[in-house]
Enzyme design. Sequence first.
Site, PDB file in Angstrom:
ATOM      1  CG  ASP A   7      -1.880   1.240   1.180  1.00 31.99           C
ATOM      2  OD1 ASP A   7      -2.412   1.548   0.099  1.00 31.99           O
ATOM      3  OD2 ASP A   7      -2.078   1.893   2.228  1.00 31.99           O
ATOM      4  CB  SER A   8       0.156   4.746  -0.901  1.00 25.17           C
ATOM      5  OG  SER A   8      -0.996   4.907  -0.094  1.00 25.17           O
ATOM      6  CE1 TYR A  39       2.633   5.966  -3.410  1.00 27.82           C
ATOM      7  CE2 TYR A  39       1.650   4.214  -4.700  1.00 27.82           C
ATOM      8  CZ  TYR A  39       2.730   4.730  -4.015  1.00 27.82           C
ATOM      9  OH  TYR A  39       3.883   4.006  -3.943  1.00 27.82           O
ATOM     10  N   GLY A  40      -3.156   9.318  -3.860  1.00 27.06           N
ATOM     11  CA  GLY A  40      -4.448   9.711  -4.441  1.00 27.06           C
ATOM     12  C   GLY A  40      -4.464  11.065  -5.108  1.00 27.06           C
ATOM     13  CB  CYS A  70      -2.863   0.664  -2.775  1.00 25.93           C
ATOM     14  SG  CYS A  70      -2.894   2.422  -3.181  1.00 25.93           S
ATOM     15  CB  THR A  72      -4.660   5.129  -5.390  1.00 25.59           C
ATOM     16  OG1 THR A  72      -5.628   5.595  -4.440  1.00 25.59           O
ATOM     17  CG2 THR A  72      -4.239   6.270  -6.281  1.00 25.59           C
ATOM     18  CD  GLU A 162      -0.247   6.914   5.621  1.00 30.08           C
ATOM     19  OE1 GLU A 162       0.915   6.948   6.066  1.00 30.08           O
ATOM     20  OE2 GLU A 162      -0.815   5.856   5.298  1.00 30.08           O
ATOM     21  CB  CYS A 194      -9.579   4.502  -0.069  1.00 28.47           C
ATOM     22  SG  CYS A 194      -8.017   4.977   0.712  1.00 28.47           S
ATOM     23  CB  THR A 195      -6.841  -0.334   1.724  1.00 27.55           C
ATOM     24  OG1 THR A 195      -5.706   0.424   1.279  1.00 27.55           O
ATOM     25  CG2 THR A 195      -7.263  -1.306   0.648  1.00 27.55           C
ATOM     26  CG  HIS A 196      -5.409   4.938   4.091  1.00 25.51           C
ATOM     27  ND1 HIS A 196      -4.788   4.425   2.987  1.00 25.51           N
ATOM     28  CD2 HIS A 196      -4.421   5.475   4.859  1.00 25.51           C
ATOM     29  CE1 HIS A 196      -3.480   4.659   3.064  1.00 25.51           C
ATOM     30  NE2 HIS A 196      -3.240   5.296   4.192  1.00 25.51           N
TER      31      HIS A 196
HETATM   32  N1  DGL Z   1      -4.924   3.013   0.621  1.00 22.16           N
HETATM   33  C1  DGL Z   1      -4.831   3.703  -0.642  1.00 22.16           C
HETATM   34  C2  DGL Z   1      -6.035   3.318  -1.497  1.00 22.16           C
HETATM   35  O1  DGL Z   1      -6.624   2.263  -1.251  1.00 22.16           O
HETATM   36  C3  DGL Z   1      -4.628   5.160  -0.374  1.00 22.16           C
HETATM   37  C4  DGL Z   1      -4.127   5.906  -1.548  1.00 22.16           C
HETATM   38  C5  DGL Z   1      -3.390   7.152  -1.223  1.00 22.16           C
HETATM   39  O2  DGL Z   1      -2.225   7.055  -0.813  1.00 22.16           O
HETATM   40  O3  DGL Z   1      -3.947   8.252  -1.450  1.00 22.16           O
HETATM   41  O4  DGL Z   1      -6.407   3.997  -2.418  1.00 22.16           O
END
Ligand code: DGL
Length: 270
Positions: A7-8, A39-40, A70, A72, A162, A194-196
């Site tokens: 993941d990012s 990353y988004g 992730c 994204t 984050e 989004c996995t966050h």
């Molecule tokens: N967890 C990432 C996702 O599922 C986050 C992307 C990001 O870093 O913006 O999209």
Amino acid sequence: MAVGIFDSGLGGLTVLDAVVRRLPEVPFVYLGDNAHTPYGVRDAQDVYDLTTAATQRLFDAGCDLVILACNTASAAALRRMQESWVPSDKRVLGVFVPLIEALTERRWGDNSPPREVAVKDVALFATPATVRSRAFQRELAFRAIGVDVEAQACGGVVDAIEDGDLILAEALVRSHVDALLRKMPEPQAAILGCTHYPLMQDVFQAALGPDVQVYSQADLVAESLADYLTRYPHRIGAGHEAAFLTTGNPARVSDKATQFLKRRITFQSA
Ligand code: DGL
């Protein structure tokens, strides 16, 4: 015998937690690109370059199979990686398809033509890059007809998570849900794309109300990975050691990860 999870940043830990519970015998190597998160807000080329570099690091750690935990990266880079970058003895999978298979009531890997499904109005919450890619709508159109998707780009939520600023993250989630409900007042289902966002799942559910079914990826990805490894057991790579790697500051990332997963997690430099 390792499988890579990428993941990012910290969001993929929601997926890691579920896959470790589902497949306790498999060593997982987690890589968070915390130095480059989020990353988004990046363009597709940037996400592609960062995602290939991170995936290569996981191949080097003995993983033959890497899950992009992730959305994204899955939306902006995965297809191009699969078409022209992934070596023939490796596999890279994303997190979109298991979610869409669940939403459209399909069995894993059912590739029959698109058909009408029960759910009609779907709210999608994701990063700006994922929303811009329209990858979710594209994958959905392969499987279902007559589903209306309203997407909300949730700027700022990943940064707040984050940074460990959960009060800000909560306020942002509420305002993004309000904005979505103005466009689609009565969604039947909501996708946390989004996995966050599962770290904020209760806030999404409370803001959407009890009648909206909220789908998040962790358990769905774990089930589909278990199914995949039953069909392709040799895809578990040569590595034997589970590990947590980060491109960021290991002490800082370990503290945040420990706070989120509520167990001690120790990252090392990637
Ligand atoms: N967890 C990432 C996702 O599922 C986050 C992307 C990001 O870093 O913006 O999209």
